[in-house]
Design a protein around this motif. Structure first.
Motif, mmCIF file in Angstrom:
data_model
loop_
_atom_site.group_PDB
_atom_site.id
_atom_site.type_symbol
_atom_site.label_atom_id
_atom_site.label_comp_id
_atom_site.label_asym_id
_atom_site.label_seq_id
_atom_site.Cartn_x
_atom_site.Cartn_y
_atom_site.Cartn_z
ATOM 1 N N ARG A 1 -61.767 14.499 19.983
ATOM 2 C CA ARG A 1 -62.537 15.330 19.060
ATOM 3 C C ARG A 1 -63.907 14.705 18.812
ATOM 4 N NH1 ARG A 1 -64.048 19.009 17.586
ATOM 5 N NH2 ARG A 1 -63.987 20.189 15.644
ATOM 6 N N LEU A 2 -63.941 13.387 18.692
ATOM 7 C CA LEU A 2 -65.210 12.714 18.441
ATOM 8 C C LEU A 2 -66.171 12.950 19.610
ATOM 9 C CD1 LEU A 2 -66.810 10.825 16.566
ATOM 10 C CD2 LEU A 2 -66.048 8.940 18.005
ATOM 11 N N ALA A 3 -65.640 12.866 20.796
ATOM 12 C CA ALA A 3 -66.471 13.103 21.978
ATOM 13 C C ALA A 3 -67.055 14.511 21.934
ATOM 14 C CB ALA A 3 -65.641 12.909 23.249
ATOM 15 N N GLU A 4 -66.223 15.467 21.565
ATOM 16 C CA GLU A 4 -66.718 16.847 21.433
ATOM 17 C C GLU A 4 -67.829 16.926 20.403
ATOM 18 O OE1 GLU A 4 -63.603 19.598 20.454
ATOM 19 O OE2 GLU A 4 -62.269 18.711 21.962
ATOM 20 N N LEU A 5 -67.612 16.213 19.270
ATOM 21 C CA LEU A 5 -68.612 16.254 18.210
ATOM 22 C C LEU A 5 -69.941 15.692 18.694
ATOM 23 C CD1 LEU A 5 -66.664 15.295 14.986
ATOM 24 C CD2 LEU A 5 -67.402 17.526 15.803
ATOM 25 N N ILE A 6 -69.866 14.617 19.457
ATOM 26 C CA ILE A 6 -71.102 14.022 19.968
ATOM 27 C C ILE A 6 -71.846 15.031 20.828
ATOM 28 C CG2 ILE A 6 -72.046 12.228 21.460
ATOM 29 C CD1 ILE A 6 -69.828 10.390 20.517
ATOM 30 N N ARG A 7 -71.101 15.740 21.645
ATOM 31 C CA ARG A 7 -71.737 16.770 22.483
ATOM 32 C C ARG A 7 -72.339 17.869 21.616
ATOM 33 N NH1 ARG A 7 -66.679 16.439 25.182
ATOM 34 N NH2 ARG A 7 -66.788 14.816 26.790
ATOM 35 N N THR A 8 -71.571 18.300 20.618
ATOM 36 C CA THR A 8 -72.060 19.350 19.719
ATOM 37 C C THR A 8 -73.364 18.934 19.060
ATOM 38 O OG1 THR A 8 -69.788 19.980 19.236
ATOM 39 C CG2 THR A 8 -71.470 20.730 17.702
ATOM 40 N N PRO B 1 -76.445 11.842 31.320
ATOM 41 C CA PRO B 1 -75.460 11.681 30.243
ATOM 42 C C PRO B 1 -76.126 11.540 28.876
ATOM 43 C CG PRO B 1 -75.704 9.639 31.459
ATOM 44 C CD PRO B 1 -76.511 10.659 32.187
ATOM 45 N N VAL B 2 -75.348 11.807 27.853
ATOM 46 C CA VAL B 2 -75.824 11.639 26.474
ATOM 47 C C VAL B 2 -75.808 10.148 26.146
ATOM 48 C CG1 VAL B 2 -75.421 12.228 24.071
ATOM 49 C CG2 VAL B 2 -74.796 13.859 25.860
ATOM 50 N N ARG B 3 -76.969 9.645 25.720
ATOM 51 C CA ARG B 3 -77.064 8.222 25.388
ATOM 52 C C ARG B 3 -76.646 8.013 23.929
ATOM 53 N NH1 ARG B 3 -80.542 5.217 28.177
ATOM 54 N NH2 ARG B 3 -81.575 4.484 26.296
ATOM 55 N N VAL B 4 -75.639 7.181 23.722
ATOM 56 C CA VAL B 4 -75.026 7.038 22.396
ATOM 57 C C VAL B 4 -75.204 5.621 21.844
ATOM 58 C CG1 VAL B 4 -72.846 7.136 21.119
ATOM 59 C CG2 VAL B 4 -73.306 8.796 22.948
ATOM 60 N N LEU C 1 -64.784 6.666 28.921
ATOM 61 C CA LEU C 1 -63.960 7.488 29.799
ATOM 62 C C LEU C 1 -64.576 8.871 30.014
ATOM 63 C CD1 LEU C 1 -60.395 6.633 28.430
ATOM 64 C CD2 LEU C 1 -61.632 5.614 30.353
ATOM 65 N N GLU C 2 -65.404 9.283 29.059
ATOM 66 C CA GLU C 2 -66.071 10.585 29.198
ATOM 67 C C GLU C 2 -67.301 10.380 30.071
ATOM 68 O OE1 GLU C 2 -64.807 13.257 27.327
ATOM 69 O OE2 GLU C 2 -63.200 11.911 26.679
ATOM 70 N N ASP C 3 -67.362 11.096 31.186
ATOM 71 C CA ASP C 3 -68.453 10.762 32.109
ATOM 72 C C ASP C 3 -69.782 11.392 31.723
ATOM 73 O OD1 ASP C 3 -67.611 13.217 32.619
ATOM 74 O OD2 ASP C 3 -67.174 12.947 34.744
ATOM 75 N N ASP C 4 -69.786 12.218 30.666
ATOM 76 C CA ASP C 4 -71.080 12.742 30.237
ATOM 77 C C ASP C 4 -71.606 12.004 29.007
ATOM 78 O OD1 ASP C 4 -69.047 13.710 28.695
ATOM 79 O OD2 ASP C 4 -70.039 15.624 28.268
ATOM 80 N N LEU C 5 -70.902 10.936 28.623
ATOM 81 C CA LEU C 5 -71.359 10.130 27.488
ATOM 82 C C LEU C 5 -71.614 8.705 27.961
ATOM 83 C CD1 LEU C 5 -68.870 11.267 24.689
ATOM 84 C CD2 LEU C 5 -71.096 12.224 25.284
ATOM 85 N N ASP D 1 -79.773 9.153 22.231
ATOM 86 C CA ASP D 1 -79.847 10.573 21.872
ATOM 87 C C ASP D 1 -79.082 10.837 20.581
ATOM 88 O OD1 ASP D 1 -81.261 11.305 24.241
ATOM 89 O OD2 ASP D 1 -79.380 11.100 25.343
ATOM 90 N N VAL D 2 -77.953 10.145 20.460
ATOM 91 C CA VAL D 2 -77.100 10.338 19.282
ATOM 92 C C VAL D 2 -76.700 8.975 18.719
ATOM 93 C CG1 VAL D 2 -74.909 11.255 18.428
ATOM 94 C CG2 VAL D 2 -76.167 12.511 20.198
#
Lengths: 203, 203
Positions: free
Chosen positions: B112-119, B3-6, B25-29, B51-52
């Motif tokens: 949208r924020l979750a998407e941005l973090i992935r981006t 997962p992305v470490r935030v 709730l997002e399992d990749d974050l 990571d972010v």
DNA sequence: CGGGCCTCCTGACAAATGTCATCTCCGGTC
DNA sequence: GACCGGAGATGACATTTGTCAGGAGGCCCG
């Protein structure tokens, strides 16, 4: 016992959504409506008749305090509370005058907010201690009504002539008011006077 | 895939907590750290190497942009993004100059924020279209370096004498700079000039 | 009813500010 | 070397502001 029906109004979608999600975890609270602006908050309140309205202070259209004022007139049974990022003493005063039951900064936890909603619904009141201390130490405004009014018109740096016109006063009168206001505030000129008055919530 | 470490940094506990809950709730974050101030954000970043880093613009101690600058130097692998309530064009420029990868208002949804973090984690960039348009339409500052500096010192309504002293300039020079700055900005006096320059992010 | 305070105003004066022309010095650039 | 723009300054001038003194009317309170 039926759950407390809550209206959430905040223009920041991120926060409003997140808040709704967190409050949904409390089984005695039910978010029945959300709004992103002042007018929308009023419309939602009329349509859903919430028990408690949680209002952000800064919203497009109409700020939290004016929404609270309208709500008090239209839906007297709806308790209102204000949650805000930057609480200045003046906001607190205006809010209390508008019949707001609780005033808290956004630095509180969601758990605490849920407690506050219950407190407010039960008829209780709450004011953030730090803000209360600020408001008390700021004291009452030494400015007369006209001084405050003129000071406000001077807010955006307009020249005296324009202020006089907009206030329908003579330029000399405006200068006198500004001068006495600046003296009372201990400022060197009207611009710093405006800044000080704003900081203390006197405009 | 791991997962992305935030890292979440926001002084408003309410928002930070709510945000953490929603992102969970997002399992990749994975939210690995939270901070309520600029220095705390730096310390947390050093300790947890996210990571972010999602940074609020206004925080006690150090604002989001200066935190981003420090992070860029200390942890080059950590991508940074800014989320803010009130985005002024100047903030955006400073942020991009500090190497921030994304700049969004808090009016976006959590989704949208979750998407941005992935981006951002994937190396992409994002700037809120409305803020970008503002920044572009504001254009480049027509002010020279000294004009901007003097204008900034004039910010709190100080008299010319004080500005001159703090800038180590003659009073006449200060007046000339302020006059030319006000002319360039189309303002009637230095106070409105300061306001305009602030709105456009030129100070 | 007198005193005190607020609201307006006027007029006069001093200080701060805005504006303009003009000068030197410096770094770049054609 | 000539030219230009910016930094920095000076001096003169008009305008804007701040400050003070005072006056008239209105309202409230003892």
């Amino acid at each position: 016992m039926s759950p407390v029906r809550v209206l959430l109004a905040d223009d920041e979608h991120l926060i409003r959504g997140a808040l709704a999600a967190l409050l949904a975890l409390e089984d005695d609270l039910l978010v029945v409506a959300e709004a992103a602006s002042g007018p929308e908050a009023l419309a939602m309140a009329r349509a859903h008749r919430p028990d408690v309205a949680v209002l952000d202070l800064q919203m497009p259209g109409a700020d939290g305090v004016s929404v609270a004022t309208s709500l008090r007139a239209e839906l007297p049974d709806c308790r209102t509370m204000i949650v805000t990022s930057h609480g200045r003493p003046g906001h607190l005063k205006r809010a209390l005058a508008a019949g707001v039951r609780a005033f808290a900064p956004k630095t509180v936890s969601a758990q605490r907010l849920a407690e506050l909603i219950r407190t407010v619904h039960a008829g209780g009141r709450y004011v953030d201690p730090e803000l209360a201390a600020d408001a008390i130490s700021a004291g009452d405004s030494p400015l007369t009504a006209r001084e405050a009014e003129v000071l406000e018109l001077a807010g955006d740096g307009a020249p005296i002539a324009e202020i006089a016109e907009r206030a329908s006063l003579s330029q000399g009168t405006v200068r006198n008011y500004l001068s006495s206001a600046a003296t009372k505030l201990g400022a060197e000129n009207r611009h710093t006077a405006v800044r000080l008055a704003r900081e203390r919530g006197w405009v």
